[in-house]
Design an enzyme around this catalytic site. Sequence first.
Site, PDB file in Angstrom:
ATOM      1  CD  GLU A 167      -3.534   0.863   2.325  1.00  0.00           C
ATOM      2  OE1 GLU A 167      -3.365   1.485   1.990  1.00  0.00           O
ATOM      3  OE2 GLU A 167      -2.802  -0.073   3.443  1.00  0.00           O
ATOM      4  CD  GLU A 355       0.030  -2.743   2.779  1.00  0.00           C
ATOM      5  OE1 GLU A 355       0.179  -1.648   3.278  1.00  0.00           O
ATOM      6  OE2 GLU A 355      -0.371  -2.729   1.620  1.00  0.00           O
TER       7      GLU A 355
HETATM    8  O1  IFM Z   1       3.379   2.372   1.483  1.00  0.00           O
HETATM    9  C1  IFM Z   1       1.930   2.136   1.675  1.00  0.00           C
HETATM   10  C2  IFM Z   1       1.428   1.016   0.893  1.00  0.00           C
HETATM   11  O2  IFM Z   1       1.311   1.611  -0.222  1.00  0.00           O
HETATM   12  C3  IFM Z   1      -0.105   0.985   1.322  1.00  0.00           C
HETATM   13  N1  IFM Z   1      -0.362   0.853   2.853  1.00  0.00           N
HETATM   14  C4  IFM Z   1       0.329   1.774   3.702  1.00  0.00           C
HETATM   15  C5  IFM Z   1       1.892   1.528   3.310  1.00  0.00           C
HETATM   16  C6  IFM Z   1       2.619   2.626   4.499  1.00  0.00           C
HETATM   17  O3  IFM Z   1       2.103   3.681   4.327  1.00  0.00           O
END
Ligand code: IFM
Length: 450
Positions: A167, A355
């Site tokens: 990210e 994710e």
């Molecule tokens: O916890 C975060 C992670 O570090 C990065 N993506 C989103 C998740 C939830 O907010």
Amino acid sequence: MERTFQFPEDFQWGAAASAYQIEGARDEDGTGKSIWDQFVRLPDRIIHGDTGDVACDHYHRMPEDVRLMKQIGLPNYSFTVSWPRVLPEGEGEVNERGLDFYDRLVDRLLEAGINPKVTLYHWDLPLALQEKGGWPHRDSINWFTDYARVVFERLSDRVNMWATHNEPWVAAFLGYGQGIHAPGVCDATKAFQTAHHLMMAHARAVELFRQSGYPGEIGLILNLNGLRPASDSEADRAASQRVYDETHSLFLDPLYRHQFPNEFFDWLGPHAPEIQPGDLEAIAGSTDYLGLNHYNTDFVHHDHFGGWLKARLEPYAAPGWGKTEMGWGINPEGLKQELLNLKENYGNPKVYVTENGCAAPDTPDENGFVRDLDRIRFLKAHLIALHEALGEGSNVHGYYTWSVFDNFEWERGYSKRFGLVRVNYQTLERTPKLSAHWYRNVIRDNAVQL
Ligand code: IFM
């Protein structure tokens, strides 16, 4: 009547976590300080003043945690390496004890029949490098490549899937633009420069990976959430496009279209990043796969007081859905749309959903067990949306849920829980939730039942 959504035979199932969010042990075995170690100590930055000092204490409980992952039946586990644990000053001398931790983790995972997937950067820049200018400084490209080399050399004999950054939008815009993440800088120009340097650091690390002939695939993980103009008005559509350009085009265009979003850069004026000759060529084509993180969808309004993008986001929830504990609008169809957008507009790159998950209220019973039916409903609907995208030709090959354990949720501290496994932060006891049992069956059957 029950319906079965069967996934392709080689579909990759897994779950993810990140170093600062679970490891703790920040002062042990020669680990250096990161920007997060400093940021969490500033007043009022983190809910309840929480820190990652202990987190899930995974650093000490790693063998137990790997046993738990095996119990859940995870075939793949995606974790991140903490840069300052490996290079306490960010560059120079390697901290062998820090590197040993990841070496042991990889071995334990393999012994348990779990494939280790490694991400090099999940936001914990060594503080020493921030003091030299951090990501807005162009030297960050070399700092990162040198760090990547150390980790590749140590782990690449056993790891077959790598990611450079997780990210980069968050690292750049929450860290250097809005200042709600470490290092807490509020400067749009630095944020855009950071985004570009993160992309260049990614590209150089990939170049090194490929030239050195390390085995396996390497990619980049982007958070691509859904966006909808709040109305048909020209102003809302233009605002939505600007948000899209910052979150999507800024990263996807140079990777897959061999161009930068130049109209958007013109609109940004002095905030646009400085780009050097050769940068575009370096970034273009620099992924073997794209990691897609997806959580929610927003309406976008034009708003004159909405920061540098002149935009304001409002959660969008699909009919029959509400918001998660994060206040994020639930729209499972959004995942399908993002996958199809990659197919239609970016040449259908190979994708893993790296994710996807849901913060839920999670009320434990007297034994610490959580019947998280809301999380199961969320995950199931997103998997069905992914399955539909597959049916429409998306090149998606896997799904990792966020997260294995409840963990430190950045500026929200320990107040939000995403895990398949509940962590009692007083005793550090771990208890798999109902969703862990459900996910085990999904993996076993390679299918979702509706
Ligand atoms: O916890 C975060 C992670 O570090 C990065 N993506 C989103 C998740 C939830 O907010």
